[in-house]
Design a protein around this motif. Structure first.
Motif, PDB file in Angstrom:
ATOM      1  N   PRO A 198       0.829  -1.208   0.000  1.00  0.00           N
ATOM      2  CA  PRO A 198       0.000   0.000   0.000  1.00  0.00           C
ATOM      3  C   PRO A 198       0.864   1.260   0.000  1.00  0.00           C
ATOM      4  O   PRO A 198       1.973   1.280   0.554  1.00  0.00           O
ATOM      5  CB  PRO A 198      -0.798  -0.108   1.306  1.00  0.00           C
ATOM      6  CG  PRO A 198      -0.714  -1.558   1.698  1.00  0.00           C
ATOM      7  CD  PRO A 198       0.620  -2.019   1.207  1.00  0.00           C
ATOM      8  N   ALA A 199       0.363   2.300  -0.624  1.00  0.00           N
ATOM      9  CA  ALA A 199       1.065   3.584  -0.599  1.00  0.00           C
ATOM     10  C   ALA A 199       1.142   4.104   0.830  1.00  0.00           C
ATOM     11  O   ALA A 199       0.231   3.910   1.638  1.00  0.00           O
ATOM     12  CB  ALA A 199       0.341   4.585  -1.491  1.00  0.00           C
ATOM     13  N   GLY A 200       2.256   4.732   1.157  1.00  0.00           N
ATOM     14  CA  GLY A 200       2.416   5.318   2.487  1.00  0.00           C
ATOM     15  C   GLY A 200       2.566   4.292   3.582  1.00  0.00           C
ATOM     16  O   GLY A 200       2.105   4.515   4.708  1.00  0.00           O
ATOM     17  N   SER A 201       3.219   3.167   3.276  1.00  0.00           N
ATOM     18  CA  SER A 201       3.426   2.123   4.281  1.00  0.00           C
ATOM     19  C   SER A 201       4.880   1.684   4.282  1.00  0.00           C
ATOM     20  O   SER A 201       5.636   1.939   3.342  1.00  0.00           O
ATOM     21  CB  SER A 201       2.515   0.919   4.014  1.00  0.00           C
ATOM     22  OG  SER A 201       2.906   0.234   2.826  1.00  0.00           O
TER      23      SER A 201
ATOM     24  N   CYS B 105       7.383  -1.814  11.102  1.00  0.00           N
ATOM     25  CA  CYS B 105       6.788  -2.064   9.789  1.00  0.00           C
ATOM     26  C   CYS B 105       5.276  -2.213   9.874  1.00  0.00           C
ATOM     27  O   CYS B 105       4.728  -2.597  10.910  1.00  0.00           O
ATOM     28  CB  CYS B 105       7.393  -3.319   9.162  1.00  0.00           C
ATOM     29  SG  CYS B 105       9.155  -3.164   8.775  1.00  0.00           S
ATOM     30  N   ASP B 106       4.607  -1.916   8.755  1.00  0.00           N
ATOM     31  CA  ASP B 106       3.157  -2.057   8.667  1.00  0.00           C
ATOM     32  C   ASP B 106       2.750  -3.430   8.151  1.00  0.00           C
ATOM     33  O   ASP B 106       1.743  -4.002   8.581  1.00  0.00           O
ATOM     34  CB  ASP B 106       2.587  -0.984   7.739  1.00  0.00           C
ATOM     35  CG  ASP B 106       2.882   0.420   8.236  1.00  0.00           C
ATOM     36  OD1 ASP B 106       2.497   0.722   9.382  1.00  0.00           O
ATOM     37  OD2 ASP B 106       3.505   1.199   7.494  1.00  0.00           O
ATOM     38  N   GLU B 107       3.506  -3.958   7.201  1.00  0.00           N
ATOM     39  CA  GLU B 107       3.256  -5.278   6.634  1.00  0.00           C
ATOM     40  C   GLU B 107       4.599  -5.881   6.266  1.00  0.00           C
ATOM     41  O   GLU B 107       5.617  -5.197   6.271  1.00  0.00           O
ATOM     42  CB  GLU B 107       2.340  -5.192   5.400  1.00  0.00           C
ATOM     43  CG  GLU B 107       0.975  -4.611   5.678  1.00  0.00           C
ATOM     44  CD  GLU B 107       0.071  -4.617   4.452  1.00  0.00           C
ATOM     45  OE1 GLU B 107       0.359  -5.381   3.500  1.00  0.00           O
ATOM     46  OE2 GLU B 107      -0.915  -3.871   4.445  1.00  0.00           O
ATOM     47  N   GLY B 108       4.598  -7.171   5.933  1.00  0.00           N
ATOM     48  CA  GLY B 108       5.855  -7.801   5.588  1.00  0.00           C
ATOM     49  C   GLY B 108       5.677  -9.123   4.876  1.00  0.00           C
ATOM     50  O   GLY B 108       4.555  -9.597   4.650  1.00  0.00           O
ATOM     51  N   MET B 109       6.821  -9.721   4.536  1.00  0.00           N
ATOM     52  CA  MET B 109       6.831 -10.988   3.821  1.00  0.00           C
ATOM     53  C   MET B 109       8.118 -11.724   4.136  1.00  0.00           C
ATOM     54  O   MET B 109       9.177 -11.107   4.284  1.00  0.00           O
ATOM     55  CB  MET B 109       6.729 -10.737   2.316  1.00  0.00           C
ATOM     56  CG  MET B 109       6.866 -11.977   1.434  1.00  0.00           C
ATOM     57  SD  MET B 109       6.799 -11.551  -0.322  1.00  0.00           S
ATOM     58  CE  MET B 109       5.063 -11.112  -0.485  1.00  0.00           C
ATOM     59  N   MET B 110       8.016 -13.045   4.265  1.00  0.00           N
ATOM     60  CA  MET B 110       9.193 -13.885   4.422  1.00  0.00           C
ATOM     61  C   MET B 110       9.459 -14.618   3.114  1.00  0.00           C
ATOM     62  O   MET B 110       8.546 -15.193   2.519  1.00  0.00           O
ATOM     63  CB  MET B 110       9.002 -14.900   5.554  1.00  0.00           C
ATOM     64  CG  MET B 110      10.207 -15.805   5.762  1.00  0.00           C
ATOM     65  SD  MET B 110       9.857 -17.164   6.911  1.00  0.00           S
ATOM     66  CE  MET B 110       9.545 -16.245   8.411  1.00  0.00           C
ATOM     67  N   LEU B 111      10.713 -14.575   2.675  1.00  0.00           N
ATOM     68  CA  LEU B 111      11.143 -15.325   1.504  1.00  0.00           C
ATOM     69  C   LEU B 111      11.994 -16.501   1.943  1.00  0.00           C
ATOM     70  O   LEU B 111      12.764 -16.395   2.911  1.00  0.00           O
ATOM     71  CB  LEU B 111      11.950 -14.440   0.555  1.00  0.00           C
ATOM     72  CG  LEU B 111      11.206 -13.283  -0.121  1.00  0.00           C
ATOM     73  CD1 LEU B 111      12.181 -12.455  -0.954  1.00  0.00           C
ATOM     74  CD2 LEU B 111      10.084 -13.804  -1.003  1.00  0.00           C
TER      75      LEU B 111
ATOM     76  N   ILE C  30       2.939 -11.440   5.987  1.00  0.00           N
ATOM     77  CA  ILE C  30       2.737 -10.935   7.342  1.00  0.00           C
ATOM     78  C   ILE C  30       1.876  -9.684   7.253  1.00  0.00           C
ATOM     79  O   ILE C  30       2.342  -8.623   6.831  1.00  0.00           O
ATOM     80  CB  ILE C  30       4.086 -10.637   8.024  1.00  0.00           C
ATOM     81  CG1 ILE C  30       5.010 -11.853   7.929  1.00  0.00           C
ATOM     82  CG2 ILE C  30       3.870 -10.250   9.477  1.00  0.00           C
ATOM     83  CD1 ILE C  30       6.440 -11.572   8.324  1.00  0.00           C
ATOM     84  N   ASP C  31       0.603  -9.795   7.633  1.00  0.00           N
ATOM     85  CA  ASP C  31      -0.328  -8.685   7.451  1.00  0.00           C
ATOM     86  C   ASP C  31      -0.292  -7.728   8.647  1.00  0.00           C
ATOM     87  O   ASP C  31       0.426  -7.923   9.630  1.00  0.00           O
ATOM     88  CB  ASP C  31      -1.743  -9.195   7.196  1.00  0.00           C
ATOM     89  CG  ASP C  31      -2.287 -10.051   8.331  1.00  0.00           C
ATOM     90  OD1 ASP C  31      -1.773  -9.947   9.468  1.00  0.00           O
ATOM     91  OD2 ASP C  31      -3.231 -10.825   8.087  1.00  0.00           O
ATOM     92  N   ARG C  32      -1.088  -6.675   8.549  1.00  0.00           N
ATOM     93  CA  ARG C  32      -1.095  -5.627   9.568  1.00  0.00           C
ATOM     94  C   ARG C  32      -1.519  -6.157  10.932  1.00  0.00           C
ATOM     95  O   ARG C  32      -0.951  -5.776  11.960  1.00  0.00           O
ATOM     96  CB  ARG C  32      -2.026  -4.490   9.136  1.00  0.00           C
ATOM     97  CG  ARG C  32      -1.456  -3.628   8.041  1.00  0.00           C
ATOM     98  CD  ARG C  32      -2.431  -2.565   7.574  1.00  0.00           C
ATOM     99  NE  ARG C  32      -1.832  -1.748   6.525  1.00  0.00           N
ATOM    100  CZ  ARG C  32      -1.229  -0.586   6.725  1.00  0.00           C
ATOM    101  NH1 ARG C  32      -1.138  -0.095   7.945  1.00  0.00           N
ATOM    102  NH2 ARG C  32      -0.713   0.090   5.719  1.00  0.00           N
ATOM    103  N   SER C  33      -2.521  -7.023  10.951  1.00  0.00           N
ATOM    104  CA  SER C  33      -2.996  -7.520  12.240  1.00  0.00           C
ATOM    105  C   SER C  33      -1.928  -8.363  12.925  1.00  0.00           C
ATOM    106  O   SER C  33      -1.757  -8.290  14.150  1.00  0.00           O
ATOM    107  CB  SER C  33      -4.285  -8.327  12.050  1.00  0.00           C
ATOM    108  OG  SER C  33      -4.065  -9.467  11.232  1.00  0.00           O
TER     109      SER C  33
END
Length: 248
Positions: free
Chosen positions: A28-31, A198-204, A213-216
């Protein structure tokens, strides 16, 4: 919420070998979006491809509504990018590097915003890069990512080589910029930063998406960083073991 970056089936090849496989990603923009994974998991390749330093081999790469998967130059122009500190030219001063990106040192310093003080850039301006320590080179490289005034920035493990005070101050400055509208992607080894900044994320893992990895999830992680770190380390460890199994 407006989408700034969207990948679908994105793949990257390096030296004839596929290192990133069918990655789907929405930022998302601004995250502030954090990428985690073991060494060799594909984090750097993904960031470099987004920023136009590597080509995509397949998929789509939509930036602000336009598919730029075939246009590396356009991607490079859209993203602020920090080059590896050890590859900065020794024969230039830090101010020379900033002027190359921004046109003038006054413009560069204005564009850096809170990053300028967080990184302690002013005392470095007249230093020759060849005389800079690893930490000083890292500060200069990060500053270059903001000197172009792009609204999208990628940073590959920005807290490496920084002392604890500089790392803390930089996290605060980055968070302030994101809250002001910057879209930031960072590769991280620091799970504390992922959990609390961070606001959101991902594992590779092995060039593939292992976990979104979502906001909640990150909101819960901020309440219990140690528990989040333990769960994430277990996932990283199991992913590394799978990688070794694939290579055996």
């Amino acid at each position: 919420m407006t989408t700034a970056i969207q990948l679908a089936g994105a793949s990257v090849d390096r030296s004839g070998t596929r290192v990133l496989h069918d990655v789907d990603l929405v930022v998302p923009a601004g995250s502030w979006f954090g990428l985690i994974g073991a060494n060799g998991s594909g984090k750097t390749s993904l960031l470099r491809a987004l920023a136009g330093r590597l080509p995509f081999a397949a998929g789509t790469c939509i930036i602000d509504g336009a598919d730029l998967v075939e246009n590396r130059m356009a991607r490079a122009q859209r993203f602020g990018f920090a080059p590896p500190g050890d590859r900065l030219p020794d024969a230039l001063r830090v101010r020379d590097l900033l002027e190359l990106v921004s046109g003038s040192i006054e413009t560069a310093c204005e564009r850096l915003g809170p990053v300028r003080a967080a990184l302690g850039i002013d005392p470095l301006l007249h230093k020759w890069v060849g005389d800079c320590s690893a930490g000083m080179r890292q500060r200069a490289a990060i500053a270059l990512a903001f000197a172009g005034s792009q609204s999208l920035v990628v940073l590959d493990e920005p807290f490496n080589w920084l002392d604890p005070v500089a790392a803390f101050d930089l996290r605060q400055a980055l968070r302030a910029l994101v809250d002001g509208g910057l879209t930031l992607l960072t590769a991280l080894h620091d799970l504390g930063t992922l959990a609390t900044a961070c606001d959101e994320g991902m594992m590779l893992a092995d060039g593939r998406v292992a976990l979104v990895i979502d906001r909640s999830t990150l909101a819960q992680a901020a309440q219990s960083p140690q528990a989040f770190e333990r769960r994430t380390i277990d996932l990283l460890r199991s992913g590394a073991e799978r990688d070794r199994g694939r290579r055996a």
